[in-house]
Design a protein around this motif. Sequence first.
Motif, PDB file in Angstrom:
ATOM      1  N   ARG A   1      81.480  51.718  39.892  1.00 21.34           N
ATOM      2  CA  ARG A   1      80.613  50.562  40.058  1.00 21.34           C
ATOM      3  C   ARG A   1      81.435  49.343  40.494  1.00 21.34           C
ATOM      4  O   ARG A   1      82.601  49.197  40.121  1.00 21.34           O
ATOM      5  CB  ARG A   1      79.919  50.269  38.723  1.00 21.34           C
ATOM      6  N   LEU A   2      80.797  48.474  41.272  1.00 27.41           N
ATOM      7  CA  LEU A   2      81.475  47.270  41.761  1.00 27.41           C
ATOM      8  C   LEU A   2      81.358  46.175  40.698  1.00 27.41           C
ATOM      9  O   LEU A   2      80.252  45.734  40.387  1.00 27.41           O
ATOM     10  CB  LEU A   2      80.784  46.840  43.059  1.00 27.41           C
TER      11      LEU A   2
ATOM     12  N   ARG B   1      77.260  36.813  41.494  1.00 21.84           N
ATOM     13  CA  ARG B   1      76.602  37.077  40.199  1.00 21.84           C
ATOM     14  C   ARG B   1      75.309  37.855  40.413  1.00 21.84           C
ATOM     15  O   ARG B   1      75.019  38.812  39.705  1.00 21.84           O
ATOM     16  CB  ARG B   1      76.264  35.760  39.509  1.00 21.84           C
ATOM     17  N   GLU B   2      74.540  37.431  41.413  1.00 19.79           N
ATOM     18  CA  GLU B   2      73.267  38.102  41.695  1.00 19.79           C
ATOM     19  C   GLU B   2      73.497  39.583  42.032  1.00 19.79           C
ATOM     20  O   GLU B   2      72.672  40.444  41.722  1.00 19.79           O
ATOM     21  CB  GLU B   2      72.558  37.404  42.881  1.00 19.79           C
ATOM     22  N   ALA B   3      74.651  39.872  42.640  1.00 19.69           N
ATOM     23  CA  ALA B   3      74.968  41.246  43.042  1.00 19.69           C
ATOM     24  C   ALA B   3      75.564  42.058  41.891  1.00 19.69           C
ATOM     25  O   ALA B   3      75.964  43.206  42.090  1.00 19.69           O
ATOM     26  CB  ALA B   3      75.923  41.222  44.239  1.00 19.69           C
TER      27      ALA B   3
ATOM     28  N   PRO C   1      86.903  49.572  43.179  1.00 17.59           N
ATOM     29  CA  PRO C   1      86.378  48.924  44.390  1.00 17.59           C
ATOM     30  C   PRO C   1      86.173  47.444  44.094  1.00 17.59           C
ATOM     31  O   PRO C   1      86.008  47.061  42.933  1.00 17.59           O
ATOM     32  CB  PRO C   1      85.034  49.632  44.614  1.00 17.59           C
ATOM     33  N   PHE C   2      86.201  46.621  45.113  1.00 18.16           N
ATOM     34  CA  PHE C   2      86.026  45.175  44.896  1.00 18.16           C
ATOM     35  C   PHE C   2      85.345  44.554  46.106  1.00 18.16           C
ATOM     36  O   PHE C   2      85.393  45.106  47.211  1.00 18.16           O
ATOM     37  CB  PHE C   2      87.388  44.505  44.619  1.00 18.16           C
ATOM     38  N   ALA C   3      84.725  43.398  45.847  1.00 16.24           N
ATOM     39  CA  ALA C   3      84.108  42.651  46.943  1.00 16.24           C
ATOM     40  C   ALA C   3      85.036  41.522  47.352  1.00 16.24           C
ATOM     41  O   ALA C   3      85.859  41.073  46.554  1.00 16.24           O
ATOM     42  CB  ALA C   3      82.771  42.084  46.498  1.00 16.24           C
TER      43      ALA C   3
END
Length: 289
Positions: A3-4, A46-48, A124-126
């Motif tokens: 999960r991200l 935050r929304e994501a 994983p990262f954004a």
Amino acid sequence: MKRLRKAVFPVGGLGTRFLPATKAMPKEMLPVVDRPLIQYAVDEAREAGIEQMIFVTGRGKSAIEDHFDIAYELETTMSGRGKSLAILEATRMTPGSVAYVRQQEPMGLGHAVWCARDIVGDEPFAVLLADDFMVGRPGCLKQMVDAYERTGGNIICAQEVADDRTHLYGVITPGARSGRLTEVRGLVEKPAQGTAPSNLAVIGRYILQPEVMGVLASQEKGAGGEIQLTDAMAGMIGNQPFHGLTFDGTRYDCGDKAGYIQANMALALERDDIGPAVRAFGEGLFCRD
Ligand code: UTP
């Protein structure tokens, strides 16, 4: 599929296109109406579903740390005067949800991302570039996370740009398309005019697998003598799924003066409190002969 949970905000750039405004203030603190660009990006994360925000800062960027901290003097004074603190709610980070790492020299976006490697770890990262200001419902990163849950791998935000602007962007060599998703077969940073493989440009939102940190570790310089994230991502193609997602919404390039003014105009017009006054002023201005 992991999960991200983490997002990297590279804010170590010099912001030279906005000088002198950015001499002593980070570009990411420029407001669109009454919120700084970086606040919009954090709210989008935050929304994501992002739980940890990692800022890659540089010299002269302490205003960003202060913005997301508790402001005792301000809050005590406001409370004493009976004013609501609700407006400051979104600027509060819960303990452990924020980390800062310093990029000592602005050596490029790829280098800035690499500076966050120990905090990102094996997940994983954004990556969100706050000066690419994205307005959509749901937000851009949430749209990308929804796609990521189907495809896995790496996802970059993509946008069609005019032929005479491709040399300003990372550009995608597209493969199969399915709705808003395009398979990424290749990537080139700032191709010389007339040589771009498509009009599909990379915009400042990414979901990346941690292996990209290994590619960035070689510290190879690319376009403009900078360590480019695009070059490192190109090194991942073929080993992992790689897609571009065309965002459903509007992008304002707030690293550019015209884009920044457009964002302010568009958001001001949408506001209930100031929209009518701004509209009336604009109509008077544009209808003058
Ligand atoms: P830009 O090239 O748009 O930002 O980098 P800049 O260098 O700050 O701006 P100009 O061109 O001089 O006006 C895109 C993003 O990458 C970050 C910037 O802060 C911006 O969010 N960045 C860039 C870094 O964090 N470190 C770098 O070394 C370069």
